[in-house]
Design an enzyme around this catalytic site. Structure first.
Site, PDB file in Angstrom:
ATOM      1  CG  ASP A  16      -1.718   1.174   1.450  1.00 11.53           C
ATOM      2  OD1 ASP A  16      -1.587   2.143   0.669  1.00 11.53           O
ATOM      3  OD2 ASP A  16      -2.534   1.168   2.392  1.00 11.53           O
ATOM      4  CB  ILE A  17       1.605   3.775  -2.601  1.00 10.24           C
ATOM      5  CG1 ILE A  17       2.868   4.522  -3.036  1.00 10.24           C
ATOM      6  CG2 ILE A  17       0.380   4.684  -2.619  1.00 10.24           C
ATOM      7  CD1 ILE A  17       2.877   4.908  -4.512  1.00 10.24           C
ATOM      8  CG  ASN A  30      -9.823  13.105 -10.399  1.00  7.24           C
ATOM      9  OD1 ASN A  30      -9.671  14.301 -10.163  1.00  7.24           O
ATOM     10  ND2 ASN A  30     -10.499  12.300  -9.601  1.00  7.24           N
ATOM     11  N   GLY A  38      -9.737   4.413  -5.605  1.00  8.13           N
ATOM     12  CA  GLY A  38      -8.454   3.737  -5.804  1.00  8.13           C
ATOM     13  C   GLY A  38      -7.346   4.318  -4.940  1.00  8.13           C
ATOM     14  CG  ASP A  40      -7.057  10.622  -6.010  1.00  9.21           C
ATOM     15  OD1 ASP A  40      -6.419  11.245  -5.154  1.00  9.21           O
ATOM     16  OD2 ASP A  40      -7.741  11.177  -6.890  1.00  9.21           O
ATOM     17  CB  SER A 123      -3.437   5.116 -16.498  1.00 10.89           C
ATOM     18  OG  SER A 123      -3.522   6.514 -16.597  1.00 10.89           O
ATOM     19  CB  THR A 124      -2.995  -0.092 -14.399  1.00 12.74           C
ATOM     20  OG1 THR A 124      -2.703  -0.025 -12.996  1.00 12.74           O
ATOM     21  CG2 THR A 124      -1.783   0.282 -15.206  1.00 12.74           C
TER      22      THR A 124
HETATM   23  P1  ADP Z   1      -6.319   5.286 -12.277  1.00 12.40           P
HETATM   24  O1  ADP Z   1      -7.563   6.132 -12.206  1.00 12.40           O
HETATM   25  O2  ADP Z   1      -5.104   6.087 -12.673  1.00 12.40           O
HETATM   26  O3  ADP Z   1      -6.503   4.051 -13.096  1.00 12.40           O
HETATM   27  P2  ADP Z   1      -6.515   3.726  -9.768  1.00 12.40           P
HETATM   28  O4  ADP Z   1      -6.303   4.230  -8.384  1.00 12.40           O
HETATM   29  O5  ADP Z   1      -7.895   3.262 -10.119  1.00 12.40           O
HETATM   30  O6  ADP Z   1      -6.012   4.915 -10.745  1.00 12.40           O
HETATM   31  O7  ADP Z   1      -5.515   2.541 -10.051  1.00 12.40           O
HETATM   32  C1  ADP Z   1      -4.127   2.737 -10.281  1.00 12.40           C
HETATM   33  C2  ADP Z   1      -3.371   1.574  -9.692  1.00 12.40           C
HETATM   34  O8  ADP Z   1      -3.205   1.774  -8.301  1.00 12.40           O
HETATM   35  C3  ADP Z   1      -4.043   0.225  -9.849  1.00 12.40           C
HETATM   36  O9  ADP Z   1      -3.061  -0.722 -10.257  1.00 12.40           O
HETATM   37  C4  ADP Z   1      -4.541  -0.098  -8.443  1.00 12.40           C
HETATM   38  O10 ADP Z   1      -4.576  -1.497  -8.192  1.00 12.40           O
HETATM   39  C5  ADP Z   1      -3.457   0.558  -7.624  1.00 12.40           C
HETATM   40  N1  ADP Z   1      -3.768   0.884  -6.223  1.00 12.40           N
HETATM   41  C6  ADP Z   1      -4.980   1.075  -5.636  1.00 12.40           C
HETATM   42  N2  ADP Z   1      -4.817   1.375  -4.329  1.00 12.40           N
HETATM   43  C7  ADP Z   1      -3.474   1.375  -4.086  1.00 12.40           C
HETATM   44  C8  ADP Z   1      -2.658   1.604  -2.931  1.00 12.40           C
HETATM   45  N3  ADP Z   1      -3.198   1.901  -1.744  1.00 12.40           N
HETATM   46  N4  ADP Z   1      -1.304   1.506  -3.058  1.00 12.40           N
HETATM   47  C9  ADP Z   1      -0.734   1.216  -4.253  1.00 12.40           C
HETATM   48  N5  ADP Z   1      -1.450   1.002  -5.380  1.00 12.40           N
HETATM   49  C10 ADP Z   1      -2.798   1.074  -5.292  1.00 12.40           C
END
Ligand code: ADP
Length: 181
Positions: A16-17, A30, A38, A40, A123-124
């Site tokens: 988890d970042i 966004n 997500g 964000d 973006s994934t």
């Molecule tokens: P986007 O709108 O750019 O696609 P998302 O947040 O929906 O952004 O997803 C971008 C990536 O971040 C995805 O691979 C998702 O699995 C990942 N992700 C979601 N939550 C976390 C987190 N807490 N830490 C790291 N990566 C995450």
């Protein structure tokens, strides 16, 4: 998995970042920069409401761009909001816009004196960029961009699944350069 590229160590982890103690974490934001789902949403929750207050002063960000703010309650000192493209099939400049996010984030590290940073797979998620294609672009763009950001000595590709980590590891292996512990 980690690889040394010049002065910089590039590594792939599953985490988890919001838990990472680095100079900067990148947010897959966004264009409003006012929060979302997500990664964000996770960053906004972990950083607290002061982060949103600073975001309101930024007046958004164009796709492919990035803006930097403080990290507030996060262990990371700064948050770099990068706005990745929504995937529309590849004919709307998506590759270039995604690469631009990674380049701009590195540039912001250089101008702000930040040596360690972590990227999510921009973006994934809800933006539906193909995950293998995005992994290749992220790793190649960071490898190229480091020559313009020599201050950066650690780059973490912070994946949220084992499948995503495997794709980034493959891309990292494709760069060559020595493997490190
Ligand atoms: P986007 O709108 O750019 O696609 P998302 O947040 O929906 O952004 O997803 C971008 C990536 O971040 C995805 O691979 C998702 O699995 C990942 N992700 C979601 N939550 C976390 C987190 N807490 N830490 C790291 N990566 C995450």
């Amino acid at each position: 998995m980690a690889r040394q590229l010049g002065n910089a160590r590039l590594e792939v982890i599953v985490a988890d970042i919001t838990t990472l103690r680095v100079d900067a974490i990148v947010n897959a934001a966004n264009s409003s920069l006012l929060g979302g789902g997500g990664v964000d949403g996770a960053i906004h929750r972990a950083a607290g409401s002061e982060l949103l207050a600073e975001c309101r002063t930024l007046q958004g960000c164009a796709t492919g761009g990035a803006k930097i703010i403080r990290g507030y309650r996060l262990p990371a000192r700064r948050v770099i909001h990068a706005v990745g493209p929504v995937w529309h099939g590849g004919g709307r400049g998506e590759d270039g816009l995604l690469a631009s996010c990674y380049r701009r984030a590195l540039e912001l590290c250089q101008t702000n004196g930040l040596v360690s940073l972590a990227f999510p797979a921009i973006s994934t998620g809800v933006y539906r960029f193909p995950t293998d294609r995005a992994a290749g672009i992220s790793v190649r763009t960071v490898a190229e961009g480091l020559s313009h950001a020599p201050i950066v000595s650690q780059v973490i590709f912070c994946c949220f699944s084992d499948a995503s980590a495997r794709l980034h590891e493959q891309a990292l292996a494709g760069l060559g350069g020595p493997c490190v512990d």
